[in-house]
Every structure is written in C-alpha cells, then in structure tokens.
Design an enzyme around this catalytic site. Structure first.
Site, PDB file in Angstrom:
ATOM      1  CE  LYS A  72       7.568  -0.408  -8.706  1.00 26.53           C
ATOM      2  NZ  LYS A  72       7.451  -1.747  -8.039  1.00 26.53           N
ATOM      3  CG  HIS A 148       0.485   4.450  -3.840  1.00 31.46           C
ATOM      4  ND1 HIS A 148       1.753   4.504  -3.309  1.00 31.46           N
ATOM      5  CD2 HIS A 148       0.289   3.157  -4.224  1.00 31.46           C
ATOM      6  CE1 HIS A 148       2.314   3.300  -3.382  1.00 31.46           C
ATOM      7  NE2 HIS A 148       1.444   2.473  -3.927  1.00 31.46           N
ATOM      8  CB  SER A 177      10.192   2.003 -11.223  1.00 35.37           C
ATOM      9  OG  SER A 177       9.917   0.905 -10.380  1.00 35.37           O
ATOM     10  CG  PHE A 268      16.862  -3.649  -4.126  1.00 32.55           C
ATOM     11  CD1 PHE A 268      15.639  -3.011  -4.054  1.00 32.55           C
ATOM     12  CD2 PHE A 268      17.099  -4.514  -5.193  1.00 32.55           C
ATOM     13  CE1 PHE A 268      14.661  -3.213  -5.011  1.00 32.55           C
ATOM     14  CE2 PHE A 268      16.130  -4.719  -6.162  1.00 32.55           C
ATOM     15  CZ  PHE A 268      14.904  -4.071  -6.074  1.00 32.55           C
TER      16      PHE A 268
END
Length: 344
Positions: A72, A148, A177, A268
């Site tokens: 995120k 990640h 988030s 976005f």
C-alpha cells in the site's frame, strides 16, 4: 546448473503471548501461525521458509526491473509507470493484467495463508493460479518483478545486477490503507478497530512488517547506481517530474507527447478505473455463492483494491491519542536519519 545459495534465516521462535495476539488479530493464518524472519523480524506465515529460499535464489538479469515496496505504498502505480516507460508507452500491449501477465509477484505464495494457497491450487480460477504458481524462470526477459520483501530477503546479487525502484509512503497513511486492504482480503479480524491495528503496526506485529527496518535498509542504498528511491507523496505532488526521473533512471527518453499521455494515464482516478491494474478481475473471484456476493457488495465491505490514494487520509481515522503515539514512534525511529515524511 547453478548451485543454490543457502538461505541464512529460519523462522524465529515466538512466545505463547505472541501467538495468541496473532491468532486473535489474523485468524486466517491460524493453521501455521505467523513468525518473524531475518534480522529485522519480517512477519510472514511460519511455513514460508521454503518459498523464501527459492526467492533468495531467483534469477536476476541486467535488464530486469524490480519494484520493491511495503504494501500500500504506491506499488501498482509504480509498476504501471515503469512498464509503460520501458515499453515505449505501448498502451495497447498494456491491456492485459499487470500481474500476472506483465509482472511477477515474487512472494505471493509465501504470504498467502496455507489453506487459501491450496484452495487456489485446487480451484478453477486461471488468473489466481497463474499469479501464484507461474515460476519466475518461465517469464520472458527482461523480467518485471514486484516484491514487498525487504532487500535482505531478496537475491544477494539484486542491486549489483538489476534496476531496483523502491517506493516509501508515510507510515500513517500506509497504516490506514493497509488496515482496509487486510479487510478486503479477509486477513484480519473484521471487528478490529483502526486504533488497535495502529498499535500492532507500530509494534511490527502485522504480516509484511515491521515498517522502519524495511524502509531504512533501502534508504541506506539510495546512492547505489542501480537504486532509485521514491516517495509516494512526491508521486502525488509532482507526477510528471517523477515520470521523468524514472525514465532517466531506466535510460529511456520520452517525448512531450509521451509525457502528457503517461501523466493522464497514471492519475489516480484513471488508474482506479483501469481493470488491468485495479485487480477487479482477481477480486471478482470468490468461493462465495451469488447471494453471498450480492450481500457483500450491498454492504459496506466493498471489494476495492484501490481506495483513495490520498495523503493525509489518516486524519479521518486516527484518534488524537493514536496520532500522537505514531508521531512519537516516527520521531524515535527517524532520529539520526535524513528521511522526512510528508503526512499531509
């Protein structure tokens, strides 16, 4: 055949109290539990080690590009930007799934709860199967990889060989988030409050945390010629400037027309509507009945992977006490570093 490099880390032993907290907060991981790995105690399912050993020995080529982030923090945004820059703004070829068609999600098996992993293996959804079980070695070169994982769990030759783009986001917005993300993917107790989650976030007791060791390890490599360190907030503030910076880093020259097109494509609101990047195809798959799905969609539990993408959204969610606690934690962790986060 190359001899595999031994993976140097085992799952760290955990206390009964830790196991109890994790079981209450993240019941989906109960069958095997969660455990810290590596020197920073990166939290993953306790059965992740065989996968981590594979990832540690993943093939890395000189033309490959890796996007490394915490969850995120602008991962998908950066993936789409990088792929289009590297592929000369070929929007037609980009009309396929970001993952698994264009990017390899390195540790997707390792972070998925054991029973969910097996449900996908035995299931009928081809997208989920390709996402989870396509070997990196089968990807065409140059490879595009998303992870990640912290750098010390990535292949040891990564920064000597490939281009790495790291994106950091201020921890307050990431926390909010991620709290919502884990609800969408049903990986946390749905009754948990944001303040309860923030306490776990600060303690690093969340899957794919702790936060600061991950960010600071990459920050300390920011002068490596194969590393580009970006902030999510800079992407929000000056998207065009960041596109130019990424293009320079990748050795690509963009025309003014290409810059205009990319800037429009990557805002976005456009990304959220783009089915090839917003994970609507993957989220549409569910073992629920049609009636259950309809009820879920009618409820407040909307299955949106891309939610707001705002800086400062945390102000709508944190109590004053939680905000102050996070501020003190951020100041403590960043003492003696040059990092400054924009929190809105």
């Amino acid at each position: 055949m190359t001899t595999p490099v031994p993976f140097p880390y085992e799952a760290q032993p955990v206390s009964a109290e830790f196991q109890k907290r994790m079981s209450a907060a993240y019941p989906v991981f109960d069958p095997v539990g969660l455990a810290p790995f590596g020197p920073t105690g990166y939290i993953m399912p306790a059965d992740a080690r065989p996968f981590l050993e594979q990832h540690y020995n993943a093939p890395v080529g000189p033309d490959d590009v890796w996007i490394v982030t915490l969850p995120k923090c602008g991962t998908t945004w950066t993936q789409e930007m990088v792929w289009l820059i590297k592929n000369d703004c070929d929007y037609e070829s980009a009309k396929c799934l970001l993952s698994p068609d264009r990017y390899h999600f390195l540790e997707i098996c390792a972070i998925t709860a054991t029973q969910c992993r097996e449900e996908i293996r035995q299931g009928q959804n081809p997208v989920s199967k390709r996402l989870m079980f396509t070997p990196l070695q089968e990807r065409p070169e140059p490879r595009f990889v998303k992870t990640h994982l912290p750098l010390h769990l990535c292949p040891p030759t990564l920064l000597d060989t490939a281009k790495v783009i790291y994106v950091a986001r201020n921890p307050k917005d990431m926390c909010v988030s991620y709290f919502n993300h884990l609800k969408v993917f049903e990986e946390r107790d749905p009754n948990m409050s944001i303040d309860e989650f923030a306490n776990l976030f600060i303690a690093g007791e969340v899957s794919q945390l702790p936060f600061f060791p991950h960010v600071l390890e990459a920050w300390n490599q920011r002068h490596n010629p194969n590393m580009l360190f970006l902030f999510f907030e800079d992407l929000k503030r000056d998207l065009r400037g960041c596109i130019k910076k990424v293009a320079d880093f990748l050795g690509k020259s963009l025309t003014g027309e290409q810059l205009d097109g990319l800037e429009s494509h990557l805002i976005f609101s456009s990304m959220k509507k783009n089915p090839w990047v917003n994970k609507s195809v993957i989220l549409a798959y569910s073992p629920l009945t049609a009636e259950q799905l309809a009820a879920k969609e009618a409820s407040s539990q909307k299955t949106e992977f891309m939610r707001k993408g705002e800086t400062g959204d945390w102000k709508k969610h944190f109590s004053k006490e939680t905000s102050a606690k996070m501020d003190a934690w951020i100041d403590r962790e960043l003492a003696g570093t040059e990092i400054k986060f924009v929190t809105g």
